[in-house]
Motif scaffolding. Structure first.
Motif, short mmCIF file in Angstrom:
data_model
loop_
_atom_site.label_atom_id
_atom_site.label_comp_id
_atom_site.label_asym_id
_atom_site.label_seq_id
_atom_site.Cartn_x
_atom_site.Cartn_y
_atom_site.Cartn_z
N PRO A 98 0.84 -1.21 0.00
CA PRO A 98 0.00 0.00 0.00
C PRO A 98 0.87 1.25 0.00
O PRO A 98 1.94 1.28 0.62
CB PRO A 98 -0.78 -0.11 1.31
N LYS A 99 0.43 2.26 -0.71
CA LYS A 99 1.19 3.50 -0.82
C LYS A 99 0.98 4.37 0.42
O LYS A 99 -0.08 4.34 1.03
CB LYS A 99 0.77 4.25 -2.08
N VAL A 100 1.99 5.15 0.73
CA VAL A 100 1.90 6.09 1.85
C VAL A 100 0.74 7.05 1.59
O VAL A 100 0.60 7.60 0.49
CB VAL A 100 3.22 6.87 2.01
N GLY A 101 -0.11 7.23 2.58
CA GLY A 101 -1.26 8.12 2.45
C GLY A 101 -2.56 7.38 2.15
O GLY A 101 -3.64 7.95 2.35
N GLN A 102 -2.48 6.16 1.68
CA GLN A 102 -3.70 5.39 1.48
C GLN A 102 -4.30 5.07 2.85
O GLN A 102 -3.62 5.12 3.87
CB GLN A 102 -3.43 4.09 0.72
N VAL A 103 -5.57 4.73 2.85
CA VAL A 103 -6.27 4.48 4.10
C VAL A 103 -6.87 3.08 4.09
O VAL A 103 -7.58 2.71 3.15
CB VAL A 103 -7.39 5.53 4.31
N ARG A 104 -6.55 2.33 5.13
CA ARG A 104 -7.13 0.99 5.30
C ARG A 104 -8.43 1.12 6.09
O ARG A 104 -8.46 1.80 7.12
CB ARG A 104 -6.19 0.09 6.08
N VAL A 105 -9.48 0.46 5.63
CA VAL A 105 -10.71 0.34 6.39
C VAL A 105 -10.66 -1.04 7.02
O VAL A 105 -10.65 -2.06 6.32
CB VAL A 105 -11.96 0.49 5.51
N LEU A 106 -10.58 -1.08 8.36
CA LEU A 106 -10.37 -2.32 9.08
C LEU A 106 -11.55 -2.66 9.97
O LEU A 106 -12.24 -1.77 10.47
CB LEU A 106 -9.11 -2.22 9.95
N LEU A 107 -11.75 -3.95 10.20
CA LEU A 107 -12.78 -4.44 11.10
C LEU A 107 -12.15 -5.48 12.01
O LEU A 107 -11.54 -6.44 11.54
CB LEU A 107 -13.94 -5.05 10.32
N ASP A 108 -12.26 -5.26 13.32
CA ASP A 108 -11.77 -6.23 14.29
C ASP A 108 -12.89 -7.23 14.55
O ASP A 108 -13.99 -6.85 14.94
CB ASP A 108 -11.36 -5.53 15.59
N PHE A 109 -12.58 -8.50 14.33
CA PHE A 109 -13.61 -9.53 14.44
C PHE A 109 -12.97 -10.84 14.88
O PHE A 109 -12.00 -11.30 14.26
CB PHE A 109 -14.30 -9.72 13.08
N GLY A 110 -13.46 -11.42 15.95
CA GLY A 110 -12.99 -12.72 16.39
C GLY A 110 -11.53 -12.78 16.76
O GLY A 110 -10.87 -13.78 16.53
N GLY A 111 -10.99 -11.71 17.31
CA GLY A 111 -9.60 -11.70 17.72
C GLY A 111 -8.60 -11.37 16.63
O GLY A 111 -7.40 -11.37 16.86
N SER A 112 -9.06 -11.11 15.42
CA SER A 112 -8.15 -10.72 14.34
C SER A 112 -8.71 -9.49 13.63
O SER A 112 -9.86 -9.14 13.79
CB SER A 112 -7.94 -11.87 13.35
N THR A 113 -7.85 -8.87 12.85
CA THR A 113 -8.23 -7.67 12.10
C THR A 113 -8.34 -8.02 10.63
O THR A 113 -7.47 -8.68 10.08
CB THR A 113 -7.18 -6.57 12.30
N GLU A 114 -9.42 -7.57 10.00
CA GLU A 114 -9.64 -7.84 8.58
C GLU A 114 -9.70 -6.54 7.80
O GLU A 114 -10.35 -5.58 8.22
CB GLU A 114 -10.93 -8.62 8.38
N LEU A 115 -9.01 -6.51 6.67
CA LEU A 115 -9.06 -5.36 5.77
C LEU A 115 -10.33 -5.45 4.94
O LEU A 115 -10.55 -6.44 4.23
CB LEU A 115 -7.83 -5.35 4.85
N LEU A 116 -11.17 -4.44 5.04
CA LEU A 116 -12.41 -4.41 4.25
C LEU A 116 -12.22 -3.68 2.94
O LEU A 116 -12.81 -4.05 1.93
CB LEU A 116 -13.53 -3.73 5.05
N HIS A 117 -11.41 -2.62 2.97
CA HIS A 117 -11.25 -1.77 1.80
C HIS A 117 -9.94 -0.99 1.92
O HIS A 117 -9.52 -0.66 3.03
CB HIS A 117 -12.44 -0.81 1.71
N LEU A 118 -9.32 -0.70 0.81
CA LEU A 118 -8.12 0.14 0.77
C LEU A 118 -8.48 1.36 -0.07
O LEU A 118 -8.69 1.25 -1.28
CB LEU A 118 -6.95 -0.63 0.17
N ALA A 119 -8.58 2.51 0.58
CA ALA A 119 -9.01 3.74 -0.08
C ALA A 119 -7.84 4.67 -0.34
O ALA A 119 -6.79 4.57 0.30
CB ALA A 119 -10.05 4.45 0.78
#
Length: 156
Positions: A98-119
């Motif tokens: 991922p490039k510097v400045g991009q934004v990760r949309v994350l969801l914490d679920f079941g003890g782990s983190t999942e990437l939903l979207h990279l904006a």
């Protein structure tokens, strides 16, 4: 690279290529080509999981790649995700981080983190969250130095 290296070093949102090292068969061999495509492909790293102990066995560490979506009229019908365990025999390589400045949309679920979207920006990430309706998602800005020092967490 091994699967363990991907789990340890690759950031969420990176494009990962995996291969078994075999040459791609000609298109006329549809069954051989389909089998080859199951062991050779590219996906975006969306989840990393630590080993999970169960009463009778322990599941190894693993990671999940998002390989694509099948949609019709703008509606996603099927999402293709592929998980690889730490003991996978495939070879992996990071194609793009991922490039510097991009934004990760994350969801914490079941003890782990999942990437939903990279904006591309915070505004684009907030619009995506509003459109998709994830109330518990959080934003993380991709930083410059290894992501740990340069990221800022933002509540969505």
């Amino acid at each position: 690279m091994s699967a363990i290296t991907i789990i340890d070093q690759a950031p969420l949102g990176a494009l990962i290529r995996y291969t078994d090292g075999s040459p791609k068969p000609p298109a006329r061999f549809t069954k051989k080509l389909a089998a080859w495509e199951r062991s050779n492909g590219v996906g975006r790293l969306v989840k990393k999981e630590l080993p999970r102990p169960y009463p009778t066995w322990t599941a190894p560490a693993s990671f999940t790649l998002h390989e694509g979506n099948f949609s019709s009229d703008g509606v996603i019908l099927v999402t293709i995700m592929r998980s690889h365990s730490a003991d996978s025999q495939l070879s992996f390589e990071v194609v793009e981080e991922p490039k510097v400045g991009q934004v990760r949309v994350l969801l914490d679920f079941g003890g782990s983190t999942e990437l939903l979207h990279l904006a591309s920006s915070v505004t684009a990430a907030e619009l995506w969250i509003a459109k998709e309706g994830y109330r518990n998602a959080r934003l993380q800005i991709v930083g410059g130095e290894g992501d740990s020092a340069g990221e800022a967490g933002i509540a969505a």
